[in-house]
Design a protein around this motif. Structure first.
Motif, PDB file in Angstrom:
ATOM      1  N   PRO A 124      -3.389   6.429  -8.588  1.00  0.00           N
ATOM      2  CA  PRO A 124      -4.458   5.604  -8.096  1.00  0.00           C
ATOM      3  C   PRO A 124      -4.687   4.517  -9.494  1.00  0.00           C
ATOM      4  CG  PRO A 124      -4.925   7.527  -7.424  1.00  0.00           C
ATOM      5  CD  PRO A 124      -3.852   7.699  -8.283  1.00  0.00           C
ATOM      6  N   GLU A 125      -4.527   4.770 -10.572  1.00  0.00           N
ATOM      7  CA  GLU A 125      -4.862   4.015 -11.739  1.00  0.00           C
ATOM      8  C   GLU A 125      -3.746   2.871 -11.999  1.00  0.00           C
ATOM      9  OE1 GLU A 125      -4.826   7.201 -11.872  1.00  0.00           O
ATOM     10  OE2 GLU A 125      -3.927   8.008 -13.767  1.00  0.00           O
ATOM     11  N   LEU A 127       0.917  -1.215  -0.091  1.00  0.00           N
ATOM     12  CA  LEU A 127      -0.141   0.101   0.041  1.00  0.00           C
ATOM     13  C   LEU A 127       0.990   1.080  -0.080  1.00  0.00           C
ATOM     14  CD1 LEU A 127      -2.783   1.475   0.370  1.00  0.00           C
ATOM     15  CD2 LEU A 127      -2.442   0.981   2.764  1.00  0.00           C
ATOM     16  N   VAL A 128       0.473   2.255  -0.820  1.00  0.00           N
ATOM     17  CA  VAL A 128       1.323   3.535  -0.975  1.00  0.00           C
ATOM     18  C   VAL A 128       0.339   4.609  -1.179  1.00  0.00           C
ATOM     19  CG1 VAL A 128       1.803   2.941  -3.505  1.00  0.00           C
ATOM     20  CG2 VAL A 128       3.543   4.453  -2.155  1.00  0.00           C
ATOM     21  N   GLU A 129       0.917   5.862  -0.629  1.00  0.00           N
ATOM     22  CA  GLU A 129       0.020   6.757  -1.203  1.00  0.00           C
ATOM     23  C   GLU A 129       0.121   7.406  -2.655  1.00  0.00           C
ATOM     24  OE1 GLU A 129      -0.576   8.871   3.301  1.00  0.00           O
ATOM     25  OE2 GLU A 129       0.759   9.727   1.742  1.00  0.00           O
ATOM     26  N   PRO A 130      -0.756   8.101  -3.320  1.00  0.00           N
ATOM     27  CA  PRO A 130      -0.323   8.741  -4.493  1.00  0.00           C
ATOM     28  C   PRO A 130       1.068   9.522  -4.372  1.00  0.00           C
ATOM     29  CG  PRO A 130      -2.708   8.740  -4.108  1.00  0.00           C
ATOM     30  CD  PRO A 130      -1.966   8.382  -2.885  1.00  0.00           C
ATOM     31  N   GLY A 131       1.829   9.401  -5.403  1.00  0.00           N
ATOM     32  CA  GLY A 131       3.052  10.072  -5.612  1.00  0.00           C
ATOM     33  C   GLY A 131       4.244   9.067  -4.949  1.00  0.00           C
ATOM     34  N   TYR A 157       4.575 -15.359 -23.667  1.00  0.00           N
ATOM     35  CA  TYR A 157       5.462 -15.427 -22.284  1.00  0.00           C
ATOM     36  C   TYR A 157       4.949 -16.789 -21.912  1.00  0.00           C
ATOM     37  CZ  TYR A 157       6.632 -10.475 -22.112  1.00  0.00           C
ATOM     38  OH  TYR A 157       7.118  -9.408 -22.656  1.00  0.00           O
ATOM     39  N   LEU A 158       6.176 -17.457 -21.377  1.00  0.00           N
ATOM     40  CA  LEU A 158       6.220 -18.891 -20.991  1.00  0.00           C
ATOM     41  C   LEU A 158       5.938 -19.108 -19.487  1.00  0.00           C
ATOM     42  CD1 LEU A 158       9.109 -20.007 -23.085  1.00  0.00           C
ATOM     43  CD2 LEU A 158       6.983 -20.033 -23.795  1.00  0.00           C
ATOM     44  N   SER A 159       6.542 -18.494 -18.705  1.00  0.00           N
ATOM     45  CA  SER A 159       6.187 -18.716 -17.350  1.00  0.00           C
ATOM     46  C   SER A 159       5.932 -17.350 -16.334  1.00  0.00           C
ATOM     47  CB  SER A 159       7.599 -19.203 -16.719  1.00  0.00           C
ATOM     48  OG  SER A 159       7.971 -20.306 -17.350  1.00  0.00           O
ATOM     49  N   TRP A 160       4.890 -17.525 -15.557  1.00  0.00           N
ATOM     50  CA  TRP A 160       4.358 -16.580 -14.742  1.00  0.00           C
ATOM     51  C   TRP A 160       4.541 -16.543 -13.338  1.00  0.00           C
ATOM     52  CZ3 TRP A 160       1.897 -12.435 -17.206  1.00  0.00           C
ATOM     53  CH2 TRP A 160       1.700 -12.525 -18.637  1.00  0.00           C
ATOM     54  N   GLY A 161       4.943 -15.354 -12.620  1.00  0.00           N
ATOM     55  CA  GLY A 161       4.849 -15.421 -11.152  1.00  0.00           C
ATOM     56  C   GLY A 161       3.488 -15.376 -10.738  1.00  0.00           C
ATOM     57  N   GLN A 162       3.328 -15.491  -9.445  1.00  0.00           N
ATOM     58  CA  GLN A 162       2.255 -15.391  -8.767  1.00  0.00           C
ATOM     59  C   GLN A 162       1.398 -14.254  -8.510  1.00  0.00           C
ATOM     60  OE1 GLN A 162       4.725 -15.080  -7.219  1.00  0.00           O
ATOM     61  NE2 GLN A 162       4.352 -13.828  -5.296  1.00  0.00           N
ATOM     62  N   GLY A 163       2.180 -12.983  -8.954  1.00  0.00           N
ATOM     63  CA  GLY A 163       1.581 -11.707  -8.661  1.00  0.00           C
ATOM     64  C   GLY A 163       1.746 -11.137  -7.383  1.00  0.00           C
ATOM     65  N   THR A 164       2.035  -9.859  -7.520  1.00  0.00           N
ATOM     66  CA  THR A 164       2.179  -9.130  -6.346  1.00  0.00           C
ATOM     67  C   THR A 164       1.130  -7.885  -6.173  1.00  0.00           C
ATOM     68  OG1 THR A 164       3.671  -8.168  -4.757  1.00  0.00           O
ATOM     69  CG2 THR A 164       3.803  -7.672  -7.255  1.00  0.00           C
ATOM     70  N   LEU A 165       0.246  -7.932  -5.253  1.00  0.00           N
ATOM     71  CA  LEU A 165      -0.812  -6.654  -5.282  1.00  0.00           C
ATOM     72  C   LEU A 165       0.150  -5.304  -4.975  1.00  0.00           C
ATOM     73  CD1 LEU A 165      -3.704  -5.874  -4.969  1.00  0.00           C
ATOM     74  CD2 LEU A 165      -3.971  -6.380  -2.697  1.00  0.00           C
ATOM     75  N   VAL A 166      -0.316  -4.332  -5.769  1.00  0.00           N
ATOM     76  CA  VAL A 166      -0.410  -3.001  -5.555  1.00  0.00           C
ATOM     77  C   VAL A 166      -1.494  -2.071  -5.209  1.00  0.00           C
ATOM     78  CG1 VAL A 166       1.032  -0.813  -6.455  1.00  0.00           C
ATOM     79  CG2 VAL A 166       2.040  -2.749  -6.697  1.00  0.00           C
ATOM     80  N   THR A 167      -1.415  -1.339  -4.150  1.00  0.00           N
ATOM     81  CA  THR A 167      -2.664  -0.495  -3.804  1.00  0.00           C
ATOM     82  C   THR A 167      -2.096   0.654  -3.704  1.00  0.00           C
ATOM     83  OG1 THR A 167      -3.558  -2.655  -2.454  1.00  0.00           O
ATOM     84  CG2 THR A 167      -4.532  -0.167  -2.391  1.00  0.00           C
ATOM     85  N   VAL A 168      -2.692   1.743  -4.400  1.00  0.00           N
ATOM     86  CA  VAL A 168      -2.257   3.098  -4.143  1.00  0.00           C
ATOM     87  C   VAL A 168      -3.866   3.987  -4.051  1.00  0.00           C
ATOM     88  CG1 VAL A 168      -1.582   5.224  -5.354  1.00  0.00           C
ATOM     89  CG2 VAL A 168      -0.844   2.860  -6.453  1.00  0.00           C
ATOM     90  N   SER A 169      -3.460   4.271  -2.605  1.00  0.00           N
ATOM     91  CA  SER A 169      -4.499   5.065  -1.871  1.00  0.00           C
ATOM     92  C   SER A 169      -3.908   6.095  -0.947  1.00  0.00           C
ATOM     93  CB  SER A 169      -5.378   4.130  -1.586  1.00  0.00           C
ATOM     94  OG  SER A 169      -6.667   4.625  -0.761  1.00  0.00           O
ATOM     95  N   SER A 170      -4.870   7.098  -0.693  1.00  0.00           N
ATOM     96  CA  SER A 170      -4.473   8.021   0.585  1.00  0.00           C
ATOM     97  C   SER A 170      -5.271   7.773   1.859  1.00  0.00           C
ATOM     98  CB  SER A 170      -4.523   9.378   0.050  1.00  0.00           C
ATOM     99  OG  SER A 170      -6.090   9.713  -0.330  1.00  0.00           O
TER     100      SER A 170
END
Length: 123
Positions: A87-88, A10-14, A110-123
């Protein structure tokens, strides 16, 4: 190749985050690597890719000047530095190994994929 993506949060905008994509079992040093992102209900979107030697780096227009992809072949890791987050930019981010050394924007290359990591942008 088994991939492990990390660094989301989680990170704030900017704000900034650095995502990492590490390979295990096999090296991906001779392959291009890409980052994609996906929001629930939407298609997976290309973000950036980097060629096997780092000489070619391609970005989607919406992140140019804010994101930087890089790789450390010795550590078998690819990074995505994300600055001035908006935010987008919030999504699950995936890294993937390309079938070639050059890379492309098309996720089916693309052949192999990771599991994903969530990015949240919000104040």
């Amino acid at each position: 190749v088994q991939l492990q993506a990390s660094g989301g949060g989680l990170v704030e905008p900017g704000g900034s985050l650095r995502l990492s994509c590490a390979a295990s079992r096999r090296t991906f040093s001779n392959n291009a690597v890409g980052w994609f992102r996906q929001v629930p209900g939407k298609e997976r979107e290309f973000v950036a890719h980097i060629s096997w030697n780092g000489a070619t780096r391609v970005y989607v227009d919406s992140v140019k000047g804010r994101f930087a992809i890089s790789r450390d072949r010795g550590k078998n890791t690819v990074y995505l530095q994300m600055d001035n987050l908006k935010p987008e930019d919030a999504a699950v981010y995936y890294c993937a190994v390309h079938r070639s050394s050059v890379g492309s924007r098309w996720y089916k290359d693309y052949l192999s994929w990771g599991q994903g990591t969530l990015v949240t942008v919000s104040s």
